[in-house]
Scaffold this active site. Sequence first.
Site, PDB file in Angstrom:
ATOM      1  N   ALA A 147     -58.045 -48.858  -7.694  1.00  0.00           N
ATOM      2  CA  ALA A 147     -57.620 -49.577  -8.957  1.00  0.00           C
ATOM      3  C   ALA A 147     -56.534 -48.663  -9.938  1.00  0.00           C
ATOM      4  O   ALA A 147     -57.124 -47.406 -10.180  1.00  0.00           O
ATOM      5  CB  ALA A 147     -58.584 -50.384  -9.653  1.00  0.00           C
ATOM      6  N   CYS A 148     -55.334 -48.975 -10.042  1.00  0.00           N
ATOM      7  CA  CYS A 148     -54.305 -48.165 -10.752  1.00  0.00           C
ATOM      8  C   CYS A 148     -54.984 -48.041 -12.295  1.00  0.00           C
ATOM      9  O   CYS A 148     -54.740 -46.914 -12.611  1.00  0.00           O
ATOM     10  CB  CYS A 148     -53.055 -49.009 -11.118  1.00  0.00           C
TER      11      CYS A 148
END
Length: 237
Positions: A147-148
């Site tokens: 996840a960014c």
Amino acid sequence: MTTWRYLDTGPASGAVNMAMDEKLLAEAAKGGAVPVLRFYTWDPSAVSLGRFQEVASSVNPAACRKYGIDIVRRITGGRAVLYRHELTYSVISPIDNDLFPNDVLGTYRVLAAGLLAGLVRLGVPAEMVSPSGTRAAMVQRDPKGPACFSTPSWYEILVHGRKIVGSAQRRVAGAFLQHGSILLEYDPGLEAEVIPGGGLQAAVTCIRQELGREVGLAEVKLAFRSGFSEALGVSIR
């Protein structure tokens, strides 16, 4: 004062949004184009995958189908992002613009000043991550997470140690594109379902949580448009 082009393209599908960014990057690479600041949203909601991410380990297609969330791949690197209750920005510019250093991190630093100014205009107590700053130890907290928003990088924006904006950049011969998600609201439960390893509530915050009220898109767009103009010393119209 240098003038930038402003585009508010509103809501669109993931495929349309990414195609527009690619088109603007191609136009800038031809030379002669002025920098562009673009705002847009996603309808339906979507997860975008970084250019080199593997689908199998980065997103849960069944959960996306359950919630009507599209899956799209972007041309920038980085990790998966869920676009829902947020505003996406993109900046596209020829590389030979004097405002921007000729490297990724230098460009991040310049644009981070605009993002920071936008948040401050809204009343969000944000700060920029820098190698010499107080939040330097936060960088690379989870370098393998899909996840960014799980990990800040240099010159990204934190609020009380938590990410509120996630950005990625692509450079081609003659031009660059940087785009990112500004979180108005955050649903860690939903993110955890659609992005394995996402939903890190302790690592992420949003504008509504920080201000204690609902904030409309119009207010956020005005704040960030003004923030970029003020911090970078440009006219955006």
